[in-house]
Design a protein around this motif. Structure first.
Motif, short mmCIF file in Angstrom:
data_model
loop_
_atom_site.label_atom_id
_atom_site.label_comp_id
_atom_site.label_asym_id
_atom_site.label_seq_id
_atom_site.Cartn_x
_atom_site.Cartn_y
_atom_site.Cartn_z
N ILE A 231 0.83 -1.21 0.00
CA ILE A 231 0.00 0.00 0.00
C ILE A 231 0.87 1.27 0.00
CG2 ILE A 231 -1.93 -1.17 1.12
CD1 ILE A 231 -1.21 0.41 3.68
N ARG A 232 2.10 1.16 0.48
CA ARG A 232 3.01 2.30 0.40
C ARG A 232 3.40 2.58 -1.05
NH1 ARG A 232 8.26 3.71 -0.05
NH2 ARG A 232 8.93 1.56 -0.40
N LEU A 233 3.67 1.51 -1.77
CA LEU A 233 4.11 1.65 -3.16
C LEU A 233 3.00 2.02 -4.11
CD1 LEU A 233 6.56 -1.41 -3.35
CD2 LEU A 233 7.17 1.02 -3.25
N ASP A 234 1.78 1.50 -3.88
CA ASP A 234 0.69 1.78 -4.83
C ASP A 234 -0.14 3.01 -4.47
OD1 ASP A 234 -1.15 1.02 -2.87
OD2 ASP A 234 -1.52 -0.97 -3.71
N GLY A 235 0.24 3.71 -3.39
CA GLY A 235 -0.42 4.97 -3.06
C GLY A 235 -1.62 4.86 -2.14
N ARG A 236 -1.93 3.67 -1.66
CA ARG A 236 -3.11 3.53 -0.80
C ARG A 236 -2.87 3.99 0.63
NH1 ARG A 236 -5.14 -2.43 -1.46
NH2 ARG A 236 -2.98 -2.75 -2.15
N SER A 237 -1.68 4.49 0.91
CA SER A 237 -1.41 5.08 2.22
C SER A 237 -1.26 6.60 2.12
CB SER A 237 -0.12 4.48 2.81
OG SER A 237 1.00 4.79 2.00
N ALA A 238 -1.52 7.15 0.94
CA ALA A 238 -1.26 8.58 0.70
C ALA A 238 -2.13 9.49 1.56
CB ALA A 238 -1.49 8.90 -0.78
N CYS A 239 -3.34 9.07 1.91
CA CYS A 239 -4.26 9.96 2.63
C CYS A 239 -3.82 10.25 4.05
CB CYS A 239 -5.67 9.39 2.64
SG CYS A 239 -5.87 7.88 3.64
N PHE A 240 -2.96 9.41 4.62
CA PHE A 240 -2.48 9.70 5.97
C PHE A 240 -0.97 9.93 6.03
CE2 PHE A 240 -2.79 5.04 5.50
CZ PHE A 240 -1.53 4.61 5.87
N GLU A 241 -0.30 9.81 4.89
CA GLU A 241 1.14 10.07 4.86
C GLU A 241 1.49 11.35 4.12
OE1 GLU A 241 3.39 5.89 5.41
OE2 GLU A 241 2.78 6.31 3.34
N GLY A 242 0.56 11.82 3.32
CA GLY A 242 0.85 13.02 2.52
C GLY A 242 0.75 14.30 3.33
#
Length: 242
Positions: A231-242
């Motif tokens: 999920i880190r690589l495919d962007g599925r963690s972007a909402c809480f890491e961005g």
């Protein structure tokens, strides 16, 4: 001068009480319910910025165990591996839904109820505002409150609260207490493997232990570790890491 006639007391028969009592119960019960709902909505708005001091379940466990382990830790003071591991373990589409993962719900229905479909958002609502246990009233309240929390809180805030009130062992609440309890490290220093092991304990912390992992738990932790990297690589963690 004639004395004034005494005022007769109304003759309130059993039939009068049968008609009035349910009305009074409905009237005051409805007002009490509206008061509870208003209080919960107020807390939802407040907790978007103020850290929840405790929860119903934490109070219950503290009374039962004569104390619990808990320490609040802000999101930025927790290892980035931990939120990824929780999302990978509990709710891989966390960044894509508005509180309910409809695909997970459909899969659960097709599976005959053999798998869970609760999102991290739903679990945060349950842990923060409600009580534990299988109960239709609680589930209905959870379903009503989850979209409200999603609308007011950020995804990052939802995860932050979840990581601080989730139970990781009997009487051990939050990542800040769980990290030293299991691994002797601070929450900000958790490795990817350790974070996955903690996430694998959920949602059954009383039946699973990262100190004494079974073969199933070790396999589950490896899967979570791999999923967290995905999920880190495919962007599925972007909402809480961005």
């Amino acid at each position: 001068m004639a004395k004034a006639a005494k005022k007769k007391k109304p003759n309130r028969s059993i039939f009068w009480w049968i008609g009035v009592v349910p009305h009074l119960i409905f009237k005051w019960g409805g007002r009490a319910l509206l008061g509870v709902i208003a209080a919960v909505f107020l807390l939802i708005g407040l907790y978007a910025f103020v850290n929840p001091p405790t929860t119903i379940y934490i109070l219950q466990e503290s009374a039962r165990l004569d104390g619990i382990r808990r320490e609040w830790r802000d999101f930025e003071d927790i290892s980035p591996h931990m939120p990824r591991a929780i999302v990978a373990a509990e709710d891989a589409n966390f960044c894509k839904h508005w509180g309910f993962d409809m695909q997970a719900i459909r899969d659960a229905l097709e599976d005959g109820g053999g798998r869970g479909a609760s999102t991290v958002s739903q679990q945060t609502v349950k842990n923060t505002f409600l009580w534990h246990g299988r109960n239709y009233v609680r589930k209905a309240m959870e379903a009503a409150l989850t979209p409200v929390v999603e609308a007011i809180w950020t995804k990052r805030r939802i995860l932050e609260v979840y990581m601080n009130i989730a139970e990781f062992d009997e009487g051990v609440f939050g990542v800040a207490a769980a990290a030293p309890w299991y691994f002797g490290v601070d929450a900000k220093d958790l490795s990817a493997r350790q974070a996955a092991a903690l996430a694998a304990v959920l949602p059954n912390p009383k039946g699973r232990s990262a100190k004494r992992p079974t073969a199933f738990l070790k396999k589950r932790a490896r899967q979570i570790n791999s999923g967290a990297e995905t999920i880190r690589l495919d962007g599925r963690s972007a909402c809480f890491e961005g």
